[in-house]
Design a protein around this motif. Structure first.
Motif, PDB file in Angstrom:
ATOM      1  N   HIS A  82      88.531  16.212  66.073  1.00  0.00           N
ATOM      2  CA  HIS A  82      87.342  15.700  66.762  1.00  0.00           C
ATOM      3  C   HIS A  82      86.087  16.241  66.075  1.00  0.00           C
ATOM      4  CE1 HIS A  82      90.555  15.269  69.707  1.00  0.00           C
ATOM      5  NE2 HIS A  82      89.825  14.327  70.268  1.00  0.00           N
ATOM      6  N   PRO A  83      85.766  15.754  64.874  1.00  0.00           N
ATOM      7  CA  PRO A  83      84.580  16.264  64.177  1.00  0.00           C
ATOM      8  C   PRO A  83      83.296  15.894  64.914  1.00  0.00           C
ATOM      9  CG  PRO A  83      85.435  14.342  63.048  1.00  0.00           C
ATOM     10  CD  PRO A  83      86.425  14.675  64.133  1.00  0.00           C
ATOM     11  N   ILE A  84      82.253  16.673  64.659  1.00  0.00           N
ATOM     12  CA  ILE A  84      80.928  16.378  65.197  1.00  0.00           C
ATOM     13  C   ILE A  84      80.415  15.083  64.558  1.00  0.00           C
ATOM     14  CG2 ILE A  84      78.526  17.201  65.299  1.00  0.00           C
ATOM     15  CD1 ILE A  84      79.776  20.093  65.160  1.00  0.00           C
ATOM     16  N   PHE A  85      80.728  14.916  63.267  1.00  0.00           N
ATOM     17  CA  PHE A  85      80.303  13.746  62.504  1.00  0.00           C
ATOM     18  C   PHE A  85      81.356  13.461  61.452  1.00  0.00           C
ATOM     19  CE2 PHE A  85      78.295  12.117  58.632  1.00  0.00           C
ATOM     20  CZ  PHE A  85      77.702  10.963  59.114  1.00  0.00           C
ATOM     21  N   PHE A  86      81.619  12.190  61.189  1.00  0.00           N
ATOM     22  CA  PHE A  86      82.587  11.782  60.165  1.00  0.00           C
ATOM     23  C   PHE A  86      82.033  10.580  59.416  1.00  0.00           C
ATOM     24  CE2 PHE A  86      85.844   8.821  58.764  1.00  0.00           C
ATOM     25  CZ  PHE A  86      86.639   9.625  57.968  1.00  0.00           C
ATOM     26  N   SER A  87      82.198  10.589  58.086  1.00  0.00           N
ATOM     27  CA  SER A  87      81.828   9.426  57.288  1.00  0.00           C
ATOM     28  C   SER A  87      82.746   9.347  56.080  1.00  0.00           C
ATOM     29  CB  SER A  87      80.379   9.529  56.817  1.00  0.00           C
ATOM     30  OG  SER A  87      80.041   8.404  56.031  1.00  0.00           O
ATOM     31  N   ASN A  88      83.091   8.120  55.712  1.00  0.00           N
ATOM     32  CA  ASN A  88      83.909   7.913  54.514  1.00  0.00           C
ATOM     33  C   ASN A  88      83.388   6.731  53.699  1.00  0.00           C
ATOM     34  OD1 ASN A  88      84.683   5.796  56.122  1.00  0.00           O
ATOM     35  ND2 ASN A  88      86.878   6.199  55.984  1.00  0.00           N
ATOM     36  N   GLY A 100      69.969  26.749  62.243  1.00  0.00           N
ATOM     37  CA  GLY A 100      71.308  27.308  62.409  1.00  0.00           C
ATOM     38  C   GLY A 100      72.258  26.764  61.362  1.00  0.00           C
ATOM     39  N   PRO A 101      73.523  27.168  61.448  1.00  0.00           N
ATOM     40  CA  PRO A 101      74.493  26.722  60.449  1.00  0.00           C
ATOM     41  C   PRO A 101      75.043  25.328  60.726  1.00  0.00           C
ATOM     42  CG  PRO A 101      75.525  28.240  61.984  1.00  0.00           C
ATOM     43  CD  PRO A 101      74.073  28.156  62.368  1.00  0.00           C
ATOM     44  N   PHE A 102      75.296  24.599  59.645  1.00  0.00           N
ATOM     45  CA  PHE A 102      76.000  23.313  59.678  1.00  0.00           C
ATOM     46  C   PHE A 102      77.257  23.519  58.837  1.00  0.00           C
ATOM     47  CE2 PHE A 102      71.879  21.978  60.938  1.00  0.00           C
ATOM     48  CZ  PHE A 102      71.956  20.716  61.509  1.00  0.00           C
ATOM     49  N   TYR A 103      78.405  23.110  59.353  1.00  0.00           N
ATOM     50  CA  TYR A 103      79.678  23.297  58.659  1.00  0.00           C
ATOM     51  C   TYR A 103      80.223  21.939  58.224  1.00  0.00           C
ATOM     52  CZ  TYR A 103      79.382  27.848  60.901  1.00  0.00           C
ATOM     53  OH  TYR A 103      78.959  29.098  61.304  1.00  0.00           O
ATOM     54  N   PHE A 104      80.493  21.805  56.927  1.00  0.00           N
ATOM     55  CA  PHE A 104      81.006  20.553  56.379  1.00  0.00           C
ATOM     56  C   PHE A 104      82.340  20.792  55.682  1.00  0.00           C
ATOM     57  CE2 PHE A 104      76.361  20.109  56.333  1.00  0.00           C
ATOM     58  CZ  PHE A 104      76.214  18.933  57.051  1.00  0.00           C
ATOM     59  N   VAL A 105      83.257  19.849  55.849  1.00  0.00           N
ATOM     60  CA  VAL A 105      84.541  19.887  55.152  1.00  0.00           C
ATOM     61  C   VAL A 105      84.910  18.460  54.731  1.00  0.00           C
ATOM     62  CG1 VAL A 105      85.399  21.893  56.455  1.00  0.00           C
ATOM     63  CG2 VAL A 105      85.962  19.602  57.252  1.00  0.00           C
ATOM     64  N   SER A 106      85.757  18.375  53.729  1.00  0.00           N
ATOM     65  CA  SER A 106      86.320  17.076  53.374  1.00  0.00           C
ATOM     66  C   SER A 106      87.344  16.709  54.440  1.00  0.00           C
ATOM     67  CB  SER A 106      87.016  17.154  52.015  1.00  0.00           C
ATOM     68  OG  SER A 106      87.772  15.975  51.799  1.00  0.00           O
ATOM     69  N   GLY A 107      87.428  15.439  54.760  1.00  0.00           N
ATOM     70  CA  GLY A 107      88.415  14.983  55.733  1.00  0.00           C
ATOM     71  C   GLY A 107      89.747  14.612  55.120  1.00  0.00           C
ATOM     72  N   VAL A 108      89.871  14.722  53.798  1.00  0.00           N
ATOM     73  CA  VAL A 108      91.124  14.376  53.129  1.00  0.00           C
ATOM     74  C   VAL A 108      92.035  15.610  53.134  1.00  0.00           C
ATOM     75  CG1 VAL A 108      92.166  13.671  50.938  1.00  0.00           C
ATOM     76  CG2 VAL A 108      90.036  12.609  51.717  1.00  0.00           C
ATOM     77  N   THR A 109      93.257  15.412  53.551  1.00  0.00           N
ATOM     78  CA  THR A 109      94.227  16.503  53.643  1.00  0.00           C
ATOM     79  C   THR A 109      94.316  17.289  52.333  1.00  0.00           C
ATOM     80  OG1 THR A 109      95.507  15.236  55.238  1.00  0.00           O
ATOM     81  CG2 THR A 109      96.639  17.063  54.141  1.00  0.00           C
ATOM     82  N   GLY A 110      94.168  18.607  52.442  1.00  0.00           N
ATOM     83  CA  GLY A 110      94.303  19.501  51.300  1.00  0.00           C
ATOM     84  C   GLY A 110      93.020  19.769  50.533  1.00  0.00           C
ATOM     85  N   HIS A 111      92.019  18.914  50.674  1.00  0.00           N
ATOM     86  CA  HIS A 111      90.775  19.104  49.907  1.00  0.00           C
ATOM     87  C   HIS A 111      89.998  20.331  50.373  1.00  0.00           C
ATOM     88  CE1 HIS A 111      90.279  14.811  48.066  1.00  0.00           C
ATOM     89  NE2 HIS A 111      91.500  15.291  47.915  1.00  0.00           N
ATOM     90  N   CYS A 112      89.881  20.522  51.672  1.00  0.00           N
ATOM     91  CA  CYS A 112      89.146  21.677  52.195  1.00  0.00           C
ATOM     92  C   CYS A 112      89.820  22.974  51.737  1.00  0.00           C
ATOM     93  CB  CYS A 112      89.095  21.617  53.722  1.00  0.00           C
ATOM     94  SG  CYS A 112      88.281  23.037  54.493  1.00  0.00           S
TER      95      CYS A 112
END
Length: 164
Positions: A82-88, A100-112
Motif C-alpha cells: 500500500h504505497p503512499i504513491f505509485f507510478s510506472n 521532512g523525509p520522503f522515502y522512494f523505492v522501485s516497485g519492481v521485485t529485487g530492485h530496491c
C-alpha cells in the motif's frame, strides 16, 4: 522612522524570501535505474548532495520500472503493498509538498534490495540552511561578498529616496 523602513523591509523580503522551486532529475543522465553491483548507496549519496525545499520536485525517468513513495518502515524492508504513491509511466514527477523525509523505492521485485531506493530530506522555506563548512585556517576574512554587494547596490537608491 519605523514607517520609513517599511519599503526597505519589503524590498529585502522580495529579494531574499522569494525562491523558485527546483526540479531535480533523479540519477542525472542515467535516470532511475538499478545501480551497478556493490553501489547500493548511489541514490542516497546523490540526495545528500542536494538541498531540497518545500515546493521542489524530484523527477524520475525510467524504463520497464516504477517508483513508489513509501513509509520509513516499508523503505527499510524494501517493499509495500500500500504505497503512499505509485507510478510506472516512465516519467514521474513528485512534488515535495512538506518538510521532512520522503522515502522512494522501485516497485519492481529485487530492485530496491539492489540499491534502487532513496531518502529525500526536505527542509521548510523558513528553516535556516545547514551551517556552511568552516573555512581553512589560512583563508582570508569573509567580507560581504559579491551577493552582498549586489543587494547593497540594489537597496542604495531606495535608502537615498527614503533618507535612511
Amino acid at each position: 522612522m519605523a514607517s520609513s523602513l517599511l519599503p526597505v523591509v519589503a524590498l529585502l523580503a522580495l529579494l531574499f524570501g522569494a525562491s523558485r522551486a527546483a526540479d531535480f532529475e533523479v540519477g542525472g543522465d542515467a535516470g532511475w535505474v538499478v545501480p551497478a553491483a556493490g553501489d547500493s548507496s548511489t541514490y542516497n549519496d546523490w540526495a545528500s548532495k542536494n538541498r531540497f525545499l518545500v515546493g521542489d520536485s524530484v523527477h524520475f525517468k525510467y524504463k520497464a520500472d516504477s517508483v513508489m513513495e513509501v513509509t520509513q518502515e516499508e523503505y527499510d524492508k524494501c517493499g509495500s503493498t500500500h504505497p503512499i504513491f505509485f507510478s510506472n509511466n516512465g516519467d514521474t514527477e513528485v512534488r515535495l509538498d512538506r518538510p521532512g523525509p520522503f522515502y522512494f523505492v522501485s516497485g519492481v521485485t529485487g530492485h530496491c534490495e539492489r540499491g534502487q531506493k532513496m531518502v529525500v530530506k526536505v527542509i521548510g522555506q523558513n528553516e535556516p540552511p545547514p551551517a556552511p563548512p568552516a573555512p581553512p585556517s589560512d583563508a582570508a576574512p569573509a567580507g560581504i561578498g559579491s551577493a552582498g554587494a549586489m543587494v547593497a547596490a540594489a537597496l542604495l537608491p531606495a535608502l537615498i529616496v527614503l533618507g535612511v
